[in-house]
Design a protein around this motif. Structure first.
Motif, PDB file in Angstrom:
ATOM      1  N   UNK A  48       6.228  11.534   2.237  1.00 11.84           N
ATOM      2  CA  UNK A  48       7.013  11.303   1.329  1.00 11.84           C
ATOM      3  C   UNK A  48       5.513  10.100   0.666  1.00 11.84           C
ATOM      4  N   UNK A  49       4.820  11.118   0.695  1.00  9.70           N
ATOM      5  CA  UNK A  49       3.477  10.580  -0.448  1.00  9.70           C
ATOM      6  C   UNK A  49       4.230  10.500  -2.325  1.00  9.70           C
ATOM      7  N   UNK A  50       2.603   9.551  -3.078  1.00  9.78           N
ATOM      8  CA  UNK A  50       3.109   9.653  -4.326  1.00  9.78           C
ATOM      9  C   UNK A  50       1.607   8.606  -5.000  1.00  9.78           C
ATOM     10  N   UNK A  51       1.856   8.900  -5.754  1.00  5.70           N
ATOM     11  CA  UNK A  51       0.263   8.043  -6.794  1.00  5.70           C
ATOM     12  C   UNK A  51       0.650   6.943  -7.299  1.00  5.70           C
ATOM     13  N   UNK A  52       0.486   5.598  -6.795  1.00  2.14           N
ATOM     14  CA  UNK A  52       0.253   4.744  -7.225  1.00  2.14           C
ATOM     15  C   UNK A  52      -0.779   4.178  -9.060  1.00  2.14           C
ATOM     16  N   UNK A  53       0.438   4.347  -9.569  1.00  2.00           N
ATOM     17  CA  UNK A  53      -0.045   3.632 -10.847  1.00  2.00           C
ATOM     18  C   UNK A  53      -1.222   2.620 -10.851  1.00  2.00           C
ATOM     19  N   UNK A  54      -0.193   1.717 -10.607  1.00  2.00           N
ATOM     20  CA  UNK A  54      -1.205   0.119 -10.439  1.00  2.00           C
ATOM     21  C   UNK A  54      -2.610   0.719  -9.949  1.00  2.00           C
ATOM     22  N   UNK A  55      -2.841   1.025  -8.927  1.00  2.00           N
ATOM     23  CA  UNK A  55      -4.162   1.197  -7.454  1.00  2.00           C
ATOM     24  C   UNK A  55      -4.633   2.265  -8.216  1.00  2.00           C
ATOM     25  N   UNK A  56      -4.354   3.662  -8.851  1.00  3.15           N
ATOM     26  CA  UNK A  56      -4.364   4.714  -9.028  1.00  3.15           C
ATOM     27  C   UNK A  56      -5.817   5.283  -7.786  1.00  3.15           C
ATOM     28  N   UNK A  57      -3.910   5.247  -7.193  1.00  2.61           N
ATOM     29  CA  UNK A  57      -4.630   5.928  -5.924  1.00  2.61           C
ATOM     30  C   UNK A  57      -3.353   6.289  -5.156  1.00  2.61           C
ATOM     31  N   UNK A  58      -3.343   7.120  -4.196  1.00  3.07           N
ATOM     32  CA  UNK A  58      -2.784   8.499  -3.404  1.00  3.07           C
ATOM     33  C   UNK A  58      -2.053   7.220  -2.754  1.00  3.07           C
ATOM     34  N   UNK A  60       0.947   7.044   0.625  1.00  2.78           N
ATOM     35  CA  UNK A  60       2.665   7.097   1.982  1.00  2.78           C
ATOM     36  C   UNK A  60       3.773   5.622   1.417  1.00  2.78           C
ATOM     37  N   UNK A  61       5.010   6.977   1.539  1.00  3.45           N
ATOM     38  CA  UNK A  61       5.836   5.401   1.197  1.00  3.45           C
ATOM     39  C   UNK A  61       5.485   4.629   3.040  1.00  3.45           C
ATOM     40  N   UNK A  62       5.614   3.241   2.528  1.00  3.51           N
ATOM     41  CA  UNK A  62       5.232   2.600   3.964  1.00  3.51           C
ATOM     42  C   UNK A  62       6.411   2.277   4.979  1.00  3.51           C
ATOM     43  N   UNK A  63       5.959   2.452   6.416  1.00  4.22           N
ATOM     44  CA  UNK A  63       7.190   2.763   7.558  1.00  4.22           C
ATOM     45  C   UNK A  63       6.967   4.324   7.711  1.00  4.22           C
ATOM     46  N   UNK A  64       6.620   5.548   7.332  1.00  2.00           N
ATOM     47  CA  UNK A  64       6.584   6.431   7.752  1.00  2.00           C
ATOM     48  C   UNK A  64       6.115   6.972   8.988  1.00  2.00           C
ATOM     49  N   UNK A  65       7.103   7.892   9.347  1.00  2.00           N
ATOM     50  CA  UNK A  65       7.311   8.471  10.740  1.00  2.00           C
ATOM     51  C   UNK A  65       7.084   9.987  10.704  1.00  2.00           C
ATOM     52  N   UNK A  66       6.469  10.794  11.570  1.00  2.00           N
ATOM     53  CA  UNK A  66       6.897  11.876  11.048  1.00  2.00           C
ATOM     54  C   UNK A  66       8.482  12.092  11.926  1.00  2.00           C
ATOM     55  N   UNK A  67       9.380  12.914  11.896  1.00  2.00           N
ATOM     56  CA  UNK A  67      10.582  12.790  12.544  1.00  2.00           C
ATOM     57  C   UNK A  67      10.235  12.977  14.580  1.00  2.00           C
ATOM     58  N   UNK A  68      11.146  11.922  14.454  1.00  2.00           N
ATOM     59  CA  UNK A  68      10.552  12.528  16.465  1.00  2.00           C
ATOM     60  C   UNK A  68       9.982  11.438  16.649  1.00  2.00           C
ATOM     61  N   UNK A  69       9.219  10.957  15.528  1.00  2.00           N
ATOM     62  CA  UNK A  69       7.828   9.419  16.593  1.00  2.00           C
ATOM     63  C   UNK A  69       8.606   8.537  16.638  1.00  2.00           C
ATOM     64  N   UNK A  70       7.993   8.142  17.812  1.00  2.00           N
ATOM     65  CA  UNK A  70       8.337   6.666  17.665  1.00  2.00           C
ATOM     66  C   UNK A  70      10.237   5.874  18.310  1.00  2.00           C
TER      67      UNK A  70
END
Length: 114
Positions: A48-58, A60-70
């Motif tokens: 779940x990546x996105x472009x942050x307009x405020x910081x002008x950078x790519x 990934x949504x916080x807390x993201x982990x590949x499915x099954x990890x953790x």
């Protein structure tokens, strides 16, 4: 582009720096178009990546982990020593490996297009 550029890109945008297509391209020594292909591949891999307009950078949504990890960490629960819990962990690991295999194959195909 080296096959690890997809995971390197993911590592960068997961981190604290400010990475846009131009800076990622320069860091990885590829074209900005290749960065956009990598981002598309990350989308296919359900990152779940996105472009942050405020910081002008790519980002990934916080807390993201590949499915099954953790999940079902043997240190967290004593029931993970049961055969059914172990089989569940094996199944989750296989699904995660398949997801990563698909990501690598897509990245390799993008190499052939360059």
């Amino acid at each position: 582009m080296a096959p690890q550029n997809g995971t390197t890109s993911l590592h960068h945008i997961l981190g604290p720096g400010k990475w846009d297509a131009k800076s990622l391209a320069k860091e990885l020594e590829v074209s900005p178009r290749t960065i956009h292909r990598i981002l598309q591949t990350l989308t296919y891999a359900q990152v779940p990546w996105y472009f942050c307009k405020e910081n002008q950078c790519y980002r990934v949504r916080s807390g993201f982990k590949f499915p099954g990890l953790g999940k079902n960490d043997p240190q967290e629960t004593s029931s993970t020593n049961s055969p059914s819990a172990i089989h569940q962990l094996i199944d989750e690991a296989r699904r995660t490996m398949e997801s990563l295999r698909t990501l690598c194959e897509t990245l390799e195909r993008s190499l052939r297009r360059d």
